[in-house]
Design a protein around this motif. Structure first.
Motif, PDB file in Angstrom:
ATOM      1  N   GLY A  69       2.792 -32.904 -12.905  1.00 60.47           N
ATOM      2  CA  GLY A  69       4.218 -33.199 -12.800  1.00 60.47           C
ATOM      3  C   GLY A  69       5.073 -31.978 -13.075  1.00 60.47           C
ATOM      4  O   GLY A  69       6.055 -31.711 -12.381  1.00 60.47           O
ATOM      5  N   GLU A  70       4.692 -31.202 -14.092  1.00 59.84           N
ATOM      6  CA  GLU A  70       5.461 -30.001 -14.411  1.00 59.84           C
ATOM      7  C   GLU A  70       5.331 -28.962 -13.312  1.00 59.84           C
ATOM      8  O   GLU A  70       6.287 -28.228 -13.008  1.00 59.84           O
ATOM      9  CB  GLU A  70       4.997 -29.437 -15.753  1.00 59.84           C
ATOM     10  N   ALA A  71       4.147 -28.892 -12.686  1.00 63.58           N
ATOM     11  CA  ALA A  71       3.960 -27.971 -11.562  1.00 63.58           C
ATOM     12  C   ALA A  71       4.912 -28.310 -10.417  1.00 63.58           C
ATOM     13  O   ALA A  71       5.496 -27.426  -9.788  1.00 63.58           O
ATOM     14  CB  ALA A  71       2.510 -28.022 -11.088  1.00 63.58           C
ATOM     15  N   GLN A  72       5.097 -29.599 -10.162  1.00 69.06           N
ATOM     16  CA  GLN A  72       6.016 -30.007  -9.095  1.00 69.06           C
ATOM     17  C   GLN A  72       7.473 -29.740  -9.491  1.00 69.06           C
ATOM     18  O   GLN A  72       8.294 -29.369  -8.648  1.00 69.06           O
ATOM     19  CB  GLN A  72       5.813 -31.501  -8.785  1.00 69.06           C
ATOM     20  N   LEU A  78      11.037 -32.987  -6.694  1.00 67.60           N
ATOM     21  CA  LEU A  78      11.338 -34.014  -7.682  1.00 67.60           C
ATOM     22  C   LEU A  78      10.645 -35.338  -7.375  1.00 67.60           C
ATOM     23  O   LEU A  78      10.240 -36.063  -8.301  1.00 67.60           O
ATOM     24  CB  LEU A  78      12.850 -34.221  -7.778  1.00 67.60           C
ATOM     25  N   VAL A  79      10.489 -35.669  -6.118  1.00 68.81           N
ATOM     26  CA  VAL A  79       9.813 -36.927  -5.762  1.00 68.81           C
ATOM     27  C   VAL A  79       8.352 -36.882  -6.194  1.00 68.81           C
ATOM     28  O   VAL A  79       7.830 -37.817  -6.814  1.00 68.81           O
ATOM     29  CB  VAL A  79       9.929 -37.200  -4.252  1.00 68.81           C
ATOM     30  N   GLU A  80       7.675 -35.777  -5.878  1.00 63.66           N
ATOM     31  CA  GLU A  80       6.279 -35.625  -6.295  1.00 63.66           C
ATOM     32  C   GLU A  80       6.171 -35.568  -7.822  1.00 63.66           C
ATOM     33  O   GLU A  80       5.237 -36.126  -8.412  1.00 63.66           O
ATOM     34  CB  GLU A  80       5.694 -34.352  -5.683  1.00 63.66           C
ATOM     35  N   ALA A  81       7.126 -34.891  -8.456  1.00 64.67           N
ATOM     36  CA  ALA A  81       7.096 -34.823  -9.918  1.00 64.67           C
ATOM     37  C   ALA A  81       7.193 -36.213 -10.528  1.00 64.67           C
ATOM     38  O   ALA A  81       6.480 -36.538 -11.486  1.00 64.67           O
ATOM     39  CB  ALA A  81       8.237 -33.940 -10.419  1.00 64.67           C
ATOM     40  N   ARG A  82       8.039 -37.069  -9.959  1.00 64.27           N
ATOM     41  CA  ARG A  82       8.185 -38.415 -10.514  1.00 64.27           C
ATOM     42  C   ARG A  82       6.925 -39.238 -10.317  1.00 64.27           C
ATOM     43  O   ARG A  82       6.596 -40.085 -11.168  1.00 64.27           O
ATOM     44  CB  ARG A  82       9.390 -39.127  -9.889  1.00 64.27           C
ATOM     45  N   PHE A  99       6.115 -35.960 -21.677  1.00 68.24           N
ATOM     46  CA  PHE A  99       7.439 -36.546 -21.896  1.00 68.24           C
ATOM     47  C   PHE A  99       8.534 -35.477 -21.841  1.00 68.24           C
ATOM     48  O   PHE A  99       9.663 -35.756 -21.420  1.00 68.24           O
ATOM     49  CB  PHE A  99       7.464 -37.287 -23.228  1.00 68.24           C
ATOM     50  N   HIS A 100       8.226 -34.267 -22.270  1.00 65.58           N
ATOM     51  CA  HIS A 100       9.177 -33.162 -22.149  1.00 65.58           C
ATOM     52  C   HIS A 100       9.492 -32.912 -20.667  1.00 65.58           C
ATOM     53  O   HIS A 100      10.670 -32.792 -20.275  1.00 65.58           O
ATOM     54  CB  HIS A 100       8.578 -31.903 -22.793  1.00 65.58           C
ATOM     55  N   ALA A 101       8.453 -32.860 -19.841  1.00 65.78           N
ATOM     56  CA  ALA A 101       8.664 -32.653 -18.404  1.00 65.78           C
ATOM     57  C   ALA A 101       9.428 -33.828 -17.790  1.00 65.78           C
ATOM     58  O   ALA A 101      10.298 -33.635 -16.928  1.00 65.78           O
ATOM     59  CB  ALA A 101       7.325 -32.463 -17.702  1.00 65.78           C
ATOM     60  N   LEU A 102       9.130 -35.048 -18.238  1.00 63.84           N
ATOM     61  CA  LEU A 102       9.854 -36.215 -17.730  1.00 63.84           C
ATOM     62  C   LEU A 102      11.337 -36.133 -18.095  1.00 63.84           C
ATOM     63  O   LEU A 102      12.210 -36.464 -17.277  1.00 63.84           O
ATOM     64  CB  LEU A 102       9.237 -37.495 -18.309  1.00 63.84           C
ATOM     65  N   ALA A 103      11.642 -35.679 -19.317  1.00 58.70           N
ATOM     66  CA  ALA A 103      13.041 -35.521 -19.716  1.00 58.70           C
ATOM     67  C   ALA A 103      13.756 -34.511 -18.826  1.00 58.70           C
ATOM     68  O   ALA A 103      14.903 -34.722 -18.412  1.00 58.70           O
ATOM     69  CB  ALA A 103      13.110 -35.087 -21.179  1.00 58.70           C
ATOM     70  N   ARG A 104      13.079 -33.413 -18.510  1.00 65.30           N
ATOM     71  CA  ARG A 104      13.680 -32.415 -17.610  1.00 65.30           C
ATOM     72  C   ARG A 104      13.919 -33.000 -16.227  1.00 65.30           C
ATOM     73  O   ARG A 104      14.936 -32.709 -15.577  1.00 65.30           O
ATOM     74  CB  ARG A 104      12.782 -31.186 -17.535  1.00 65.30           C
TER      75      ARG A 104
END
Length: 599
Positions: A69-72, A78-82, A99-104
């Motif tokens: 997720g962070e790589a995306q 953003l769609v792939e990250a989600r 969760f840090h990456a999700l917050a970003r």
């Protein structure tokens, strides 16, 4: 007979085990480490490849989700990250990262409540590292929790004093609160830890430029080009320097080399609009400034630039529609009044132009002003969904109350805002406005001081000066402004204000030096009142030749200003008494009192 193992068999087995790669025992472990390393250096593509290899090696999706997720995110996918981060299912060892990456991600998509929840979940996994606290601080700043943002920045530096991101964030907050020079040591410390970080180099160079260190700014920008000849910010910074030096052709060539990276960025729109205006392409300048005004509706400087461009483009009707309401306010600046007056002249309505031009000529000292707000319909959109909506919604509502003279209602709303949005610099500033208008300068100064601990611009400094002066603290007001000028040496308006305050105290040499520096910046060369004040200071300091030059330039810009005519009369040599008498008579006719001539 007892059986004992054959030592040779044990050694052989050990040798075989030593040859088995670690992946066989822990599939994908190395590739996750590779993904983490790639993320740390900002290489989203390499991190994505490593995460895919880990998935192919047999690791569960929960073990990979945080890294993938962070790589995306690094690639703005953003769609792939989600798809990786949205479910919130992470292995224990990577849960905080996830969760840090999700917050970003939630911040990037404007989901404030969801971002806050994700940050809470990240902190539930442990105390957190410096990068996590930096992002928490940036989030708090964005939602108006300014004092909590500062606390987060300080905590990030305490956790890891060598973390470049923490040092940069702390420097940015120092720049907001104290001035551009205060930020430089923080950026320098960060560069010691990450000398090749292009974003950090760009931030440092831009701050050097605002601090008046043009040579050092140019050196850093050229160093950026050497490191990466395709990096747009390196060329943009040089374009800004070229424009400041008056080399517009070079500035345009350098801006072109940014390959459109600044086409919709406020700084790029400002530079492009100024270059178009200088080149006589007023219609193109209007397009750039109009986009910028939409992005920054409360930026008075941009509104005036748009007005100037509209006047140059012959669109006086549009100028009047945009700026006349602000010009009707008692604290309107001479420049704004002149723009509106000239617009009426351009439409042939000289009778309507006269009052604005007369007010501009009188140049009454502006009081503390609350920025104008949009129509009530626009405010209704801001307030949708709740009584106060949010800090961003309540601020324009409070400003409108002040503008309409509803001080009691504004005081009550300000108190509620102070409780609901503790630590908001915007709310503290406006609470100070309410207190000042209600006659409580001490309470106003307390609110302004709390706001200044987070974000101190000239508009806030002016308010603090007004409060100090109402309390009879003239020298404290002077010291406050002098400190602002030391920290922000390219703030032309502040330099001019400080020069005039020194002139009021009879410190003519200091006044002439400050007003002379202000003349070189921004709109200084085209400001007749600044030039007239400079002429008075130079004359009093004993430099009659320089005073005459400044006075003639001021008169050429605004022949219908009585103050300017009076100053020119004072600077004329004794051999020209008749011309001086004519100018003084004109000054008395135009303004009734030559003001500056009495100094």
């Amino acid at each position: 007979m007892t059986c004992r193992p054959d030592l040779r068999l044990i050694l052989a087995a050990a040798a075989i085990l030593a040859l088995v790669p670690p992946v066989a025992a822990a599939p994908g472990a190395d590739t996750l480490a590779e993904a983490a390393a790639a993320i740390d250096r900002g290489d989203g593509i390499a991190a994505e490849v490593a995460a895919e290899r880990a998935l192919e090696a047999g690791l569960a999706r929960e073990q990979i989700a945080a890294f993938a997720g962070e790589a995306q995110l690094l690639q703005d996918n953003l769609v792939e990250a989600r798809s990786w981060l949205g479910p919130g299912r992470f292995a224990a060892g990577s849960a905080q990262r996830g969760f840090h990456a999700l917050a970003r991600l939630e911040m990037a998509e404007g989901n404030g409540m969801a971002a806050a929840g994700a940050f809470d979940q990240a902190l539930a996994q442990g105390p957190g590292n410096a990068p996590l606290w930096v992002d928490i601080g940036r989030f708090r700043y964005a939602v108006g929790q300014h004092d909590l943002a500062l606390a987060a920045a300080e905590h990030a530096v305490a956790i890891d004093p060598a973390d470049p991101r923490a040092l940069v964030f702390r420097g940015q907050l120092a720049r907001d609160a104290l001035g551009v020079r205060a930020a430089l040591p923080w950026f320098e410390r960060a560069l010691e830890k990450a000398p090749g970080d292009m974003e950090l180099l760009g931030e440092y160079a831009a701050t050097l430029g605002e601090a008046g260190e043009n040579r050092e700014m140019l050196r850093i920008a050229r160093n950026m080009v050497e490191r990466d000849s395709r990096h747009p910010r390196a060329y943009f910074l040089q374009a800004v320097l070229a424009a400041r030096a008056g080399n517009d052709d070079l500035a345009r060539r350098l801006l072109w080399r940014t390959d459109g990276a600044y086409d919709e960025v406020p700084a790029g729109l400002l530079l492009s609009g100024v270059l178009h205006l200088r080149a006589g392409n007023a219609a193109l300048a209007v397009e750039e400034f109009d986009l910028l005004v939409r992005q920054q509706p409360d930026n008075q400087r941009v509104a005036l630039l748009l007005g100037r461009a509209l006047l140059a483009a012959g669109d006086a009707t549009e100028l009047l529609a945009r700026l006349e309401p602000a010009a009707a306010r008692p604290e309107a600046s001479p420049y704004l009044l002149t723009l509106v007056g000239r617009a009426y002249e351009q439409t042939g309505q000289r009778a309507k132009a006269a009052p604005y031009l007369d007010r501009a000529s009188a140049a009454a000292k502006a009081g503390v002003a609350v920025l104008p707000v949009g129509a009530a319909g626009e405010l209704a959109i801001w307030r949708a969904g709740s009584e106060l909506g949010g800090a961003g919604a309540a601020v324009p509502q409070l400003r409108q109350m002040l503008a309409q003279g509803q001080a009691g209602a504004a005081l009550a709303l300000g108190a509620r805002l102070g409780e609901q949005f503790r630590g908001s610099a915007d709310v503290e500033r406006l609470r100070g406005d309410v207190a000042l208008l209600a006659g409580n300068a001490q309470a106003a100064l307390a609110s302004y001081t709390r706001a200044a601990a987070i974000r101190r611009d000239l508009a806030l400094v002016e308010r603090m000066i007004a409060a100090q002066q109402r309390l009879g603290r003239r020298e404290a007001a002077l010291a406050l402004l002098a400190n602002h000028v030391r920290q922000n040496p390219r703030d032309g308006r502040a330099l001019a204000m400080l020069g005039r305050m020194q002139a009021d105290r009879g410190r003519w040499e200091q006044a002439a030096a400050l007003l002379g520096r202000a003349r070189q910046l921004g709109a200084g060369p085209g400001d007749p009142l600044l030039l007239a004040d400079l002429a008075v200071a130079e004359l009093a300091a004993g430099d009659a030749a320089a005073a005459g030059d400044a006075a003639r330039r001021a008169y050429a810009l605004q022949r219908g200003n009585g103050r300017v005519a009076a100053v020119l009369a004072r600077t004329l040599p004794a051999a020209e008494p008749r011309q001086a008498d004519v100018l003084l008579a004109k000054a008395r006719q135009l303004s009734g009192s030559p003001l500056l001539a009495s100094r």
